[in-house]
Design an enzyme around this catalytic site. Structure first.
Site, mmCIF file in Angstrom:
data_model
loop_
_atom_site.group_PDB
_atom_site.id
_atom_site.type_symbol
_atom_site.label_atom_id
_atom_site.label_comp_id
_atom_site.label_asym_id
_atom_site.label_seq_id
_atom_site.Cartn_x
_atom_site.Cartn_y
_atom_site.Cartn_z
ATOM 1 N N GLY A 73 0.860 -1.181 0.000
ATOM 2 C CA GLY A 73 0.000 0.000 0.000
ATOM 3 C C GLY A 73 0.896 1.230 0.000
ATOM 4 O O GLY A 73 1.135 1.864 -1.028
ATOM 5 N N TYR A 128 1.408 8.517 15.250
ATOM 6 C CA TYR A 128 2.499 7.531 15.307
ATOM 7 C C TYR A 128 3.855 8.171 15.601
ATOM 8 O O TYR A 128 4.886 7.507 15.511
ATOM 9 C CB TYR A 128 2.650 6.798 13.969
ATOM 10 C CG TYR A 128 1.376 6.304 13.341
ATOM 11 C CD1 TYR A 128 0.712 5.193 13.856
ATOM 12 C CD2 TYR A 128 0.841 6.929 12.228
ATOM 13 C CE1 TYR A 128 -0.448 4.733 13.272
ATOM 14 C CE2 TYR A 128 -0.324 6.470 11.640
ATOM 15 C CZ TYR A 128 -0.959 5.375 12.174
ATOM 16 O OH TYR A 128 -2.115 4.920 11.595
ATOM 17 N N CYS A 182 -6.999 22.909 16.900
ATOM 18 C CA CYS A 182 -6.970 23.259 18.318
ATOM 19 C C CYS A 182 -6.493 22.116 19.195
ATOM 20 O O CYS A 182 -7.274 21.557 19.988
ATOM 21 C CB CYS A 182 -8.341 23.761 18.744
ATOM 22 S SG CYS A 182 -8.736 25.277 17.887
ATOM 23 N N TYR A 234 -1.843 7.032 3.646
ATOM 24 C CA TYR A 234 -2.424 7.107 4.990
ATOM 25 C C TYR A 234 -2.619 8.536 5.515
ATOM 26 O O TYR A 234 -2.843 8.719 6.704
ATOM 27 C CB TYR A 234 -1.587 6.297 5.986
ATOM 28 C CG TYR A 234 -1.521 4.827 5.624
ATOM 29 C CD1 TYR A 234 -2.658 4.032 5.669
ATOM 30 C CD2 TYR A 234 -0.324 4.242 5.216
ATOM 31 C CE1 TYR A 234 -2.605 2.693 5.323
ATOM 32 C CE2 TYR A 234 -0.269 2.897 4.858
ATOM 33 C CZ TYR A 234 -1.408 2.131 4.917
ATOM 34 O OH TYR A 234 -1.358 0.807 4.571
#
Ligand code: LLP
Length: 438
Positions: free
Chosen positions: A298, A340, A367, A396
């Site tokens: 991917g 991550y 925010c 992603y």
């Protein structure tokens, strides 16, 4: 201090700088694209994307004839991308009725689509069977039973792969590690035999192979070899005991890409070499026929083809502490740094030939204090209105984009030979409120 130009290596292959010192992608001046389409803007370099598809088909194909390459849609899919992937001869890995629906809407050949997922609904399974999907990758006993029942009602016999978790740690972020025993995905190897025996006994299913996926952004190749050897050993065992034939072996995706200058990734050929060799050697050693190999990249297909463009706004200099450059996007279109701790790099697209002046932190506009895209990067002096380009945004980012602070998801443009074509328009206020009911 790193020269901005060194970072061109992180962008699509033909990226260059023009006489005005502007970043040029797919033959298009990114400063002009930002003005024409607005920001945040996501660009995909069409040639880079096509070359990447071909790279997987060729590098694996020449080492293991007839390797099936299916693209993991979760990395990013929309209609235009699905059409392009079909043109390049790839299949698809879908994990939801939504991804399946996009593929179906552009006439993607259903036999080239694999359906994954750890909690497929009866509706999704039904939709997949009605469409004539190529394979269902069964994840657990609940699904095995449900699929057999639904297939029975429909009078069809779907070909299935069983997803096993081999218990191999690929040494990546824990959120994107999937092939270990403590995982929500797949049959643990210890229950593998029961899964094989059950699937052979269910009259509406045709088990044709096994699948594993270790995780994502895997910089090492040894974990693949380890898992292949384990799963092939298991398959040989099942053949001997139960007459199970391994027609297909799916080894997942997970191939790493280079996001920053100090984290180089292996070329596709290196993964292909070791994976092909491991499957061939181990099958021969065990005396089982060579299975059809299925890979599902991917990120490694789309990440580098995609670039995000932002416009800089507020520059807040806290003397002796930090200089924040806020851009007009952030965690709502790219949650990877916040989620991550992903590291990325950037350039100032309208100042490519200027010397780097200082270290800044690129913050988003949302925010949350955690909405930081890049911490401590050295760039030329940035001013409000400058265009910041972030490479490695093809995978992603858009699929994980959200509407936090009622923001609009960005527009997406495909660039090639100096032409830019919109493949997704920017959301509008009407889009945001479309589902509201009073
Ligand atoms: N096959 C299966 C069964 C998967 O679950 C995945 C990714 C892939 C293939 C493709 O893996 P890739 O080649 O893209 O590494 N959002 C995270 C990554 C999530 C990966 C989910 N599964 C990130 O941004 O790092």
């Amino acid at each position: 201090m790193v020269d901005q130009l060194a970072r061109l290596a992180l962008f699509p292959k033909a990226t260059r700088v023009n006489d005005q010192g502007h970043l040029v992608i797919g033959g298009c001046d990114t400063v002009e694209l930002a003005a024409e389409f607005g920001t945040p803007l996501y660009l995909f370099d069409e040639q880079h994307l096509r070359d990447k598809c071909a790279d997987f088909v060729n590098e694996f194909g020449q080492r293991y004839a007839g390797t099936t390459v299916i693209y993991a849609c979760k990395a990013f899919i929309n209609k235009a991308i699905a059409l392009l992937l079909n043109e390049e001869g790839l299949g698809l890995d879908v994990v939801s009725g939504g991804e399946l629906g996009i593929a179906r809407s552009v006439g993607f050949p259903p036999e080239k689509v694999y359906f994954h997922g750890n909690n497929k609904s009866a509706d999704e399974i039904s939709m997949a069977l009605d469409w004539g999907i190529g394979r269902i990758v069964v994840d657990n006993f609940h699904e095995l039973k449900m699929l057999n029942e639904i297939a029975g009602e429909k009078g069809c016999v779907p070909e299935i792969l069983l997803r096993l978790s081999p218990g191999v740690d690929p040494h990546t972020h824990s959120y994107i590690t999937t092939g270990t025993v403590d995982s929500k995905f797949g049959f643990p190897l210890a229950s593998g035999e029961e899964a094989v025996v059950s699937s052979l006994a269910l009259s509406n299913l045709k088990p044709v192979g096994l699948h594993f996926h270790l995780g994502s952004l895997i910089f090492e190749i040894e974990p693949y070899q380890q898992a292949i050897e384990l799963i092939l050993g298991f398959a040989a065992d099942m053949r001997r005991k139960h007459g199970f034939e391994l027609g297909e072996l799916g080894i997942g995706g997970g191939f790493a890409v280079q996001y920053t200058l100090d984290t180089p990734a292996l070329p596709v050929s290196a993964y292909a070499e070791l994976i092909a060799k491991s499957v061939r050697h181990k099958s021969q050693e065990l005396g089982i026929p060579l299975p059809q190999l299925v890979i599902e990249p991917g990120r490694s297909v789309v990440a580098q083809a995609g670039v995000a463009l932002y416009r800089a706004g507020v520059v807040k200099d806290i003397p002796g502490v930090r200089c924040y450059v806020s851009v007009d996007g952030g965690m709502a279109d790219n949650i990877r740094p916040a989620l991550y701790g992903a590291k990325q790099e950037a350039v100032v697209a309208n100042r490519m030939t200027e010397k780097e002046g200082r270290e800044v932190t690129i913050a988003g506009k949302f925010c949350e204090s955690g909405d930081i895209l890049i911490r401590d990067i050295s760039l030329p002096q940035v001013e409000a209105g400058d265009v910041i380009a972030v490479p490695g945004c093809g995978a992603y980012c858009l699929p994980e984009a959200m509407n936090y602070n009622a923001s609009f998801k960005p527009a997406v443009v495909m660039v090639k030979d100096g032409q830019a074509r919109l493949i997704r328009r920017r959301e509008t206020l009407e889009d945001l409120m479309r589902c509201d009911v009073l």
